[in-house]
Structures are given as C-alpha cells and as structure tokens.
Design an enzyme around this catalytic site. Sequence first.
Site, PDB file in Angstrom:
ATOM      1  N   HIS A   9      -7.231   7.311   6.439  1.00  0.00           N
ATOM      2  CA  HIS A   9      -6.484   7.672   5.232  1.00  0.00           C
ATOM      3  C   HIS A   9      -7.483   8.290   4.235  1.00  0.00           C
ATOM      4  O   HIS A   9      -8.660   7.938   4.229  1.00  0.00           O
ATOM      5  CB  HIS A   9      -5.886   6.391   4.657  1.00  0.00           C
ATOM      6  CG  HIS A   9      -4.963   6.591   3.505  1.00  0.00           C
ATOM      7  ND1 HIS A   9      -5.407   6.756   2.217  1.00  0.00           N
ATOM      8  CD2 HIS A   9      -3.609   6.647   3.440  1.00  0.00           C
ATOM      9  CE1 HIS A   9      -4.365   6.897   1.405  1.00  0.00           C
ATOM     10  NE2 HIS A   9      -3.263   6.838   2.127  1.00  0.00           N
ATOM     11  N   ASP A  45     -10.822  -1.079   6.336  1.00  0.00           N
ATOM     12  CA  ASP A  45      -9.639  -0.758   5.526  1.00  0.00           C
ATOM     13  C   ASP A  45      -8.455  -1.474   6.178  1.00  0.00           C
ATOM     14  O   ASP A  45      -7.961  -1.064   7.232  1.00  0.00           O
ATOM     15  CB  ASP A  45      -9.453   0.774   5.534  1.00  0.00           C
ATOM     16  CG  ASP A  45      -8.099   1.194   4.957  1.00  0.00           C
ATOM     17  OD1 ASP A  45      -7.248   0.332   4.691  1.00  0.00           O
ATOM     18  OD2 ASP A  45      -7.893   2.419   4.801  1.00  0.00           O
ATOM     19  N   GLN A  86      -3.101  -1.380   6.448  1.00  0.00           N
ATOM     20  CA  GLN A  86      -1.977  -1.432   7.396  1.00  0.00           C
ATOM     21  C   GLN A  86      -2.070  -2.599   8.366  1.00  0.00           C
ATOM     22  O   GLN A  86      -1.133  -2.818   9.144  1.00  0.00           O
ATOM     23  CB  GLN A  86      -1.876  -0.113   8.196  1.00  0.00           C
ATOM     24  CG  GLN A  86      -1.642   1.130   7.349  1.00  0.00           C
ATOM     25  CD  GLN A  86      -0.262   1.154   6.660  1.00  0.00           C
ATOM     26  OE1 GLN A  86       0.623   0.342   6.936  1.00  0.00           O
ATOM     27  NE2 GLN A  86      -0.093   2.075   5.727  1.00  0.00           N
ATOM     28  N   LYS A 111       2.050  -3.422   0.283  1.00  0.00           N
ATOM     29  CA  LYS A 111       2.478  -3.165   1.667  1.00  0.00           C
ATOM     30  C   LYS A 111       2.783  -4.474   2.392  1.00  0.00           C
ATOM     31  O   LYS A 111       3.197  -4.484   3.532  1.00  0.00           O
ATOM     32  CB  LYS A 111       1.384  -2.405   2.424  1.00  0.00           C
ATOM     33  CG  LYS A 111       1.121  -1.005   1.864  1.00  0.00           C
ATOM     34  CD  LYS A 111       0.150  -0.277   2.749  1.00  0.00           C
ATOM     35  CE  LYS A 111      -0.494   0.915   2.074  1.00  0.00           C
ATOM     36  NZ  LYS A 111       0.437   2.017   1.817  1.00  0.00           N
ATOM     37  N   CYS A 113      -1.399  11.469   3.935  1.00  0.00           N
ATOM     38  CA  CYS A 113      -2.735  11.267   3.354  1.00  0.00           C
ATOM     39  C   CYS A 113      -3.777  11.099   4.458  1.00  0.00           C
ATOM     40  O   CYS A 113      -4.692  10.252   4.337  1.00  0.00           O
ATOM     41  CB  CYS A 113      -2.781  10.071   2.405  1.00  0.00           C
ATOM     42  SG  CYS A 113      -1.612  10.190   1.053  1.00  0.00           S
TER      43      CYS A 113
HETATM   44  N1  C6P Z   1      -0.910   4.518   2.944  1.00  0.00           N
HETATM   45  C1  C6P Z   1       1.187   5.477   3.650  1.00  0.00           C
HETATM   46  O1  C6P Z   1       2.339   5.866   3.454  1.00  0.00           O
HETATM   47  P1  C6P Z   1      -3.058   2.128  -1.572  1.00  0.00           P
HETATM   48  O2  C6P Z   1      -2.323   3.383  -1.936  1.00  0.00           O
HETATM   49  O3  C6P Z   1      -4.345   1.998  -2.314  1.00  0.00           O
HETATM   50  O4  C6P Z   1      -2.233   0.907  -1.621  1.00  0.00           O
HETATM   51  O5  C6P Z   1      -3.429   2.268  -0.014  1.00  0.00           O
HETATM   52  C2  C6P Z   1      -4.165   3.362   0.437  1.00  0.00           C
HETATM   53  C3  C6P Z   1      -4.248   3.323   1.928  1.00  0.00           C
HETATM   54  C4  C6P Z   1      -5.470   3.112   2.521  1.00  0.00           C
HETATM   55  N2  C6P Z   1      -5.596   3.013   3.852  1.00  0.00           N
HETATM   56  C5  C6P Z   1      -4.549   3.136   4.668  1.00  0.00           C
HETATM   57  C6  C6P Z   1      -4.740   2.986   6.142  1.00  0.00           C
HETATM   58  C7  C6P Z   1      -3.266   3.377   4.128  1.00  0.00           C
HETATM   59  O6  C6P Z   1      -2.228   3.494   4.949  1.00  0.00           O
HETATM   60  C8  C6P Z   1      -3.118   3.493   2.731  1.00  0.00           C
HETATM   61  C9  C6P Z   1      -1.790   3.811   2.122  1.00  0.00           C
HETATM   62  C10 C6P Z   1       0.445   4.800   2.527  1.00  0.00           C
HETATM   63  O7  C6P Z   1       0.619   5.606   4.734  1.00  0.00           O
HETATM   64  C11 C6P Z   1       0.547   5.569   1.243  1.00  0.00           C
HETATM   65  S1  C6P Z   1      -0.268   7.131   1.329  1.00  0.00           S
END
Ligand code: C6P
Length: 414
Positions: A130, A206, A209, A232, A372
């Site tokens: 991401h 990270d 997910q 999430k 992203c």
């Molecule tokens: N992915 C998706 O629709 P935040 O926005 O900080 O809570 O998470 C960022 C992020 C970082 N790593 C991974 C693997 C992610 O999937 C995400 C967020 C969402 O896939 C929003 S773009």
Amino acid sequence: MRVVTKLPDALPDISPLAADFPIFSERKEGLVYLDSAATSQKPRQVIDAVCEFERKYNANVHRGIYPLSEDATERYEGARKKVAGFINSESADEIVFLRGTTEALNVLALSLGIWQLKPGDEVLTTVMEHHSNVVPWQMLSWKGVRLKFADIDSEGQIDMDDFATKLTGRTKIVSVAHVSNVLGTINPVREIADMAHDNSSLLIVDGAQSAPHIPVDVRKIGCDFFALSGHKMLAPTGIGALYGRYDLLRKIEPALGGGEMISEVHQNGCTWNVPPYKFEAGTPNIIGAIGLGAAVDYLSAIGMENVERYDRHLISYALSRLGESDDIEIYGPHDIEQRSGVIAFNLKGVHGHDTAEILGRRGVSIRSGHHCAQPLMERLGISSASRASFYLYNGKRDVDALIDALDEVRKVFA
Ligand code: C6P
C-alpha cells in the site's frame, strides 16, 4: 454487553453476527457491503461503548487529578492493555496509540529515517505494498536513503529469491505488509523476520489487513514494529496502534513533539517521556481508543481463529462463484490458505470503475481503482481492478448478490 460468540462452521446465507451491526437494519434500501478492507462496519457493542464514554467518563487523560479524569485515564489505558493482549505484545507499554497504519508508518519513517538512517542506507519493501508503506520511505530520498522493492511471483506471493538478493548489508529496515490489500496474500512474516534479523535489519509489519482477519502474535512473528488501523477491525476511524519492541521504543527518537511526550521542557531543550507516551504528542484520540478496546473485546469474544476460519469460508465460496465464469480474471494466490479478506478481479473488457458503479446501483458496495497500490498495478500490467472484501457480517447471500450484479454489468456491456 451482548456478544454473539459463535460463528457457524459452514457458510450461512446471512451471518448470525450481521444482527449486531445496526447499519444493515437501519438502511431501508438494504446493504450488501463488500468493502470492509477500506473500512469495516461497526457493531452495536462498539457504538454503545463510545456513547457510554462520552456520556459518563469524558475528560482529558493523564492531565487531571480529579476523579473524572482518573476514570477517563483508566479506561484509555485499559484499552491499551486490550490491544496489547490482542496482538500478544509483552506489555501495554509497547502499544502507541496513533491515527492508524499510515500515521504509524510515517512516525517510524521519521523517527528511524531522520535520526538513524544514513545516506546510502536502504529500506527493503515489496511491490505489493500500500502507498502508506511506500511513500514515507520514498520521502527519505532527500537524505540519500534508497527504497528497494522485492518482486512477486505469478501467484502474487513474494519472490523470496528476489527478496534475499535485495536484502544486503545496506538494508537497515525491512517493511512489508502482513496481508496485501489487493492480492489478499498472507506474507511469510516469520520467515522474513528471521532473514531480516540475520542481516541485522529491523522488521516493520504493516498489519492493516491482517489484524482484522487473522490471529496476530507479534512475539511469534518476531517483528520489531507492527502497525494496525482500528477502523478496519470494527473500531471508529482515526485510531490505530503501533506496536514496538520496548527496547527499541526507548532507543529511537520521537517524531512528533508537544504535550505529553516530554518529561521536562526548558528554554534550552527538553527530555522525553517514557514509551509509549513519548510517541503520543498532544491530546490523544481518547474516544477512538475506547472504541478500539470495545472492538478488541468483540473480536476476542468470537475468537480470531474463528474469524479466520469464517473468512476462509467466505473467500472460498466467493472464489468458486467468481470462477464459474471465464470472463473474470482473479488476482492473488489460488490456494485459499495463502490468502485472506479480499478478492481483486477484473471483468474482461470492463473498467473496474464501471463495474463498481453498476454494482453500487444494485446495492452492492465494492471498491475499484488502484487501491493505493500503484506499483502493484504496474507490476500486474493493469490500471485498475475491482475488489470485493469480506468480513464476519457477510454471508452467502452477499456473495450471491455480487455474482448476480456482475450479470447486470455484462448486460450493460454486451
Ligand atoms: N487500505 C483499502 O481500501 P489507514 O488508511 O492508515 O487506515 O491504512 C492504510 C493502509 C496501509 N496498509 C494497507 C495494507 C492498507 O490496506 C491500508 C488501507 C484501504 O485498501 C484504504 S486505501
């Protein structure tokens, strides 16, 4: 607090947990929600905990010595303990509350990047990341820090030979997703931890997910840092956690300055508070932490092994239904043991946005676009994909609605 703690062994038409989520009954037009990887829906138990706190316990934390503030502090710190237990960290002092995974990775990039990395040092990541695990490291290029990407194989798994080749004496940090938000691949983070540590590199995981879907044990993984996003995993937006090994949190410099993160401030300088407060500058997202604590209670009562098992039922049913048509290209591992949470796909000849738009009109919410993860899109040779992502409130009926709605898309483009 009423918690349904059982998820059935076989995939039901409607998840028994859906009843805990007011949004499914309160939206009159009905909702097939298949975008939980973007953000999850919230159960009544979390909504109630947040409301109860605002009504009965609201005060700033760590600042007042009157009973209300002490109550608020106790609850805020209680939430930290719950998160620590959820990911099996050694102590709650290893849990820093931040806005989410993005902020956690940025804080690490600033702390480690500005204070510790030197020109010529390298950060190793993968091509499936991401942007939150790409851009903060690229932003260190002004300092001469280089970001390298390990490739993936045709199944959407990390090419470990390429990873090993790119892990060199200059690699100071390895930062990888536990689960890809596009491919759904579960990465071998334990093996990566061993490789990183044998190379004297730090490992950042990270967990945006993975934390919502599979049991996470930071000690078993052996990572140095782990980032997660509350929204999430059933909690409100704007709250997340950064786990860091305590000795490292003590050693590294903070990235954000302000109240709470200091021990003393004088005209000629200041000294830092102890971790985790050293990294929590300013009034924290107290209400978010309370919500995250309630979300952790909810998931723990169900049991993350059960959440994972249920996720596999959903993914396996969805993969088999999507696989019935030969005009659908599915990305990511074929082996469902190797994947979690999401299925990205393209209907041949149809742009992902068109698919998502037509599905949306039929009440089926999915995401489309680059998710992203543009370096991954480039690697796959596509500009966009549709993505259905599942969670414990989904059932067979949601998958069937997706399949039926895809027929509508075919009709429009026939
Ligand atoms: N992915 C998706 O629709 P935040 O926005 O900080 O809570 O998470 C960022 C992020 C970082 N790593 C991974 C693997 C992610 O999937 C995400 C967020 C969402 O896939 C929003 S773009």
